[in-house]
Design a protein around this motif. Sequence first.
Motif, PDB file in Angstrom:
ATOM      1  N   MET A   1      67.975  71.996  46.617  1.00  0.00           N
ATOM      2  CA  MET A   1      68.650  72.581  47.774  1.00  0.00           C
ATOM      3  C   MET A   1      69.801  73.436  47.264  1.00  0.00           C
ATOM      4  N   LEU A   2      69.931  74.617  47.803  1.00  0.00           N
ATOM      5  CA  LEU A   2      70.962  75.571  47.435  1.00  0.00           C
ATOM      6  C   LEU A   2      71.973  75.664  48.563  1.00  0.00           C
ATOM      7  N   ASP A   3      73.256  75.617  48.225  1.00  0.00           N
ATOM      8  CA  ASP A   3      74.315  75.815  49.209  1.00  0.00           C
ATOM      9  C   ASP A   3      74.907  77.195  49.023  1.00  0.00           C
ATOM     10  N   ALA A   4      75.018  77.937  50.106  1.00  0.00           N
ATOM     11  CA  ALA A   4      75.722  79.220  50.104  1.00  0.00           C
ATOM     12  C   ALA A   4      77.062  78.980  50.769  1.00  0.00           C
ATOM     13  N   ARG A   5      78.125  79.487  50.140  1.00  0.00           N
ATOM     14  CA  ARG A   5      79.471  79.354  50.691  1.00  0.00           C
ATOM     15  C   ARG A   5      79.946  80.719  51.150  1.00  0.00           C
ATOM     16  N   ILE A   6      80.516  80.762  52.352  1.00  0.00           N
ATOM     17  CA  ILE A   6      80.948  82.016  52.957  1.00  0.00           C
ATOM     18  C   ILE A   6      82.407  81.881  53.351  1.00  0.00           C
ATOM     19  N   ALA A   7      83.242  82.775  52.825  1.00  0.00           N
ATOM     20  CA  ALA A   7      84.676  82.785  53.148  1.00  0.00           C
ATOM     21  C   ALA A   7      85.035  84.150  53.709  1.00  0.00           C
ATOM     22  N   ILE A   8      85.965  84.167  54.661  1.00  0.00           N
ATOM     23  CA  ILE A   8      86.451  85.411  55.249  1.00  0.00           C
ATOM     24  C   ILE A   8      87.958  85.459  55.051  1.00  0.00           C
ATOM     25  N   THR A   9      88.451  86.588  54.521  1.00  0.00           N
ATOM     26  CA  THR A   9      89.889  86.766  54.338  1.00  0.00           C
ATOM     27  C   THR A   9      90.336  88.010  55.094  1.00  0.00           C
ATOM     28  N   GLY A  10      91.530  87.929  55.648  1.00  0.00           N
ATOM     29  CA  GLY A  10      92.038  89.045  56.439  1.00  0.00           C
ATOM     30  C   GLY A  10      91.348  89.086  57.793  1.00  0.00           C
ATOM     31  N   GLY A  11      91.562  90.138  58.528  1.00  0.00           N
ATOM     32  CA  GLY A  11      90.891  90.301  59.810  1.00  0.00           C
ATOM     33  C   GLY A  11      91.400  89.341  60.863  1.00  0.00           C
ATOM     34  N   ASP A  12      90.581  89.109  61.848  1.00  0.00           N
ATOM     35  CA  ASP A  12      90.896  88.261  62.987  1.00  0.00           C
ATOM     36  C   ASP A  12      90.765  86.797  62.600  1.00  0.00           C
ATOM     37  N   PRO A  13      91.725  85.950  62.989  1.00  0.00           N
ATOM     38  CA  PRO A  13      91.622  84.518  62.677  1.00  0.00           C
ATOM     39  C   PRO A  13      90.380  83.849  63.277  1.00  0.00           C
ATOM     40  N   GLU A  14      89.795  84.465  64.288  1.00  0.00           N
ATOM     41  CA  GLU A  14      88.614  83.886  64.933  1.00  0.00           C
ATOM     42  C   GLU A  14      87.303  84.315  64.279  1.00  0.00           C
ATOM     43  N   ASP A  15      87.352  85.139  63.226  1.00  0.00           N
ATOM     44  CA  ASP A  15      86.124  85.631  62.602  1.00  0.00           C
ATOM     45  C   ASP A  15      85.236  84.506  62.077  1.00  0.00           C
ATOM     46  N   LEU A  16      85.829  83.510  61.438  1.00  0.00           N
ATOM     47  CA  LEU A  16      85.027  82.422  60.885  1.00  0.00           C
ATOM     48  C   LEU A  16      84.329  81.639  61.992  1.00  0.00           C
ATOM     49  N   SER A  17      85.036  81.367  63.088  1.00  0.00           N
ATOM     50  CA  SER A  17      84.424  80.668  64.227  1.00  0.00           C
ATOM     51  C   SER A  17      83.298  81.506  64.824  1.00  0.00           C
ATOM     52  N   SER A  18      83.542  82.807  64.925  1.00  0.00           N
ATOM     53  CA  SER A  18      82.524  83.711  65.455  1.00  0.00           C
ATOM     54  C   SER A  18      81.281  83.704  64.577  1.00  0.00           C
ATOM     55  N   LEU A  19      81.484  83.766  63.262  1.00  0.00           N
ATOM     56  CA  LEU A  19      80.341  83.743  62.344  1.00  0.00           C
ATOM     57  C   LEU A  19      79.604  82.414  62.429  1.00  0.00           C
ATOM     58  N   TYR A  20      80.337  81.320  62.517  1.00  0.00           N
ATOM     59  CA  TYR A  20      79.712  80.004  62.655  1.00  0.00           C
ATOM     60  C   TYR A  20      78.798  79.973  63.887  1.00  0.00           C
ATOM     61  N   GLU A  21      79.328  80.412  65.026  1.00  0.00           N
ATOM     62  CA  GLU A  21      78.532  80.423  66.260  1.00  0.00           C
ATOM     63  C   GLU A  21      77.308  81.316  66.113  1.00  0.00           C
ATOM     64  N   TRP A  22      77.482  82.445  65.439  1.00  0.00           N
ATOM     65  CA  TRP A  22      76.385  83.387  65.220  1.00  0.00           C
ATOM     66  C   TRP A  22      75.278  82.733  64.396  1.00  0.00           C
ATOM     67  N   LEU A  23      75.676  82.065  63.309  1.00  0.00           N
ATOM     68  CA  LEU A  23      74.684  81.475  62.412  1.00  0.00           C
ATOM     69  C   LEU A  23      73.956  80.292  63.038  1.00  0.00           C
ATOM     70  N   VAL A  24      74.669  79.439  63.765  1.00  0.00           N
ATOM     71  CA  VAL A  24      73.994  78.278  64.360  1.00  0.00           C
ATOM     72  C   VAL A  24      73.087  78.686  65.508  1.00  0.00           C
ATOM     73  N   SER A  25      73.208  79.922  65.989  1.00  0.00           N
ATOM     74  CA  SER A  25      72.300  80.385  67.032  1.00  0.00           C
ATOM     75  C   SER A  25      70.951  80.815  66.453  1.00  0.00           C
ATOM     76  N   GLU A  26      70.870  80.938  65.126  1.00  0.00           N
ATOM     77  CA  GLU A  26      69.607  81.259  64.458  1.00  0.00           C
ATOM     78  C   GLU A  26      68.789  79.979  64.341  1.00  0.00           C
ATOM     79  N   ASP A  27      67.594  79.969  64.893  1.00  0.00           N
ATOM     80  CA  ASP A  27      66.753  78.772  64.865  1.00  0.00           C
ATOM     81  C   ASP A  27      66.559  78.229  63.450  1.00  0.00           C
ATOM     82  N   GLU A  28      66.322  79.118  62.478  1.00  0.00           N
ATOM     83  CA  GLU A  28      66.040  78.686  61.114  1.00  0.00           C
ATOM     84  C   GLU A  28      67.263  78.115  60.401  1.00  0.00           C
TER      85      GLU A  28
END
Length: 121
Positions: A1-28
């Motif tokens: 099993m491979l783990d991918a780690r994703i970090a966001i720096t700068g920008g809007d403080p809500e970007d990480l939450s937005s990305l999380y919601e985006w990714l969990v909406s993908e069935d796969e």
Amino acid sequence: MLDARIAITGGDPEDLSSLYEWLVSEDELRGMVRVSRRPIGQTELGSAVDLLTVALGAGGAGSVLSSALVTWLKARRTSAKITVEAEGRSVTLEIDTLRDVSALLEQVLGADDRHGTDRDA
């Protein structure tokens, strides 16, 4: 099993939450995405930085993650940077200067789609 780690720096403080919601909406990817804490470095002040960890297995999950990241990045209106790391490889992308990043993300995340142990291909 491979783990991918994703970090966001700068920008809007809500970007990480937005990305999380985006990714969990993908069935796969549903059930494979979690928020993790990175330890605070000796020279850093404040709280630990949140990052997303995505568990990738066989079956093209790396390609699904890559496509989802590209789509999410193209929809952003921020100047943040996103770093994606997997199996010792990483790429940092600036959202405000985003071009075609699919090939870069496939190099980092495509390891789950390859057969055997050849990691340099």
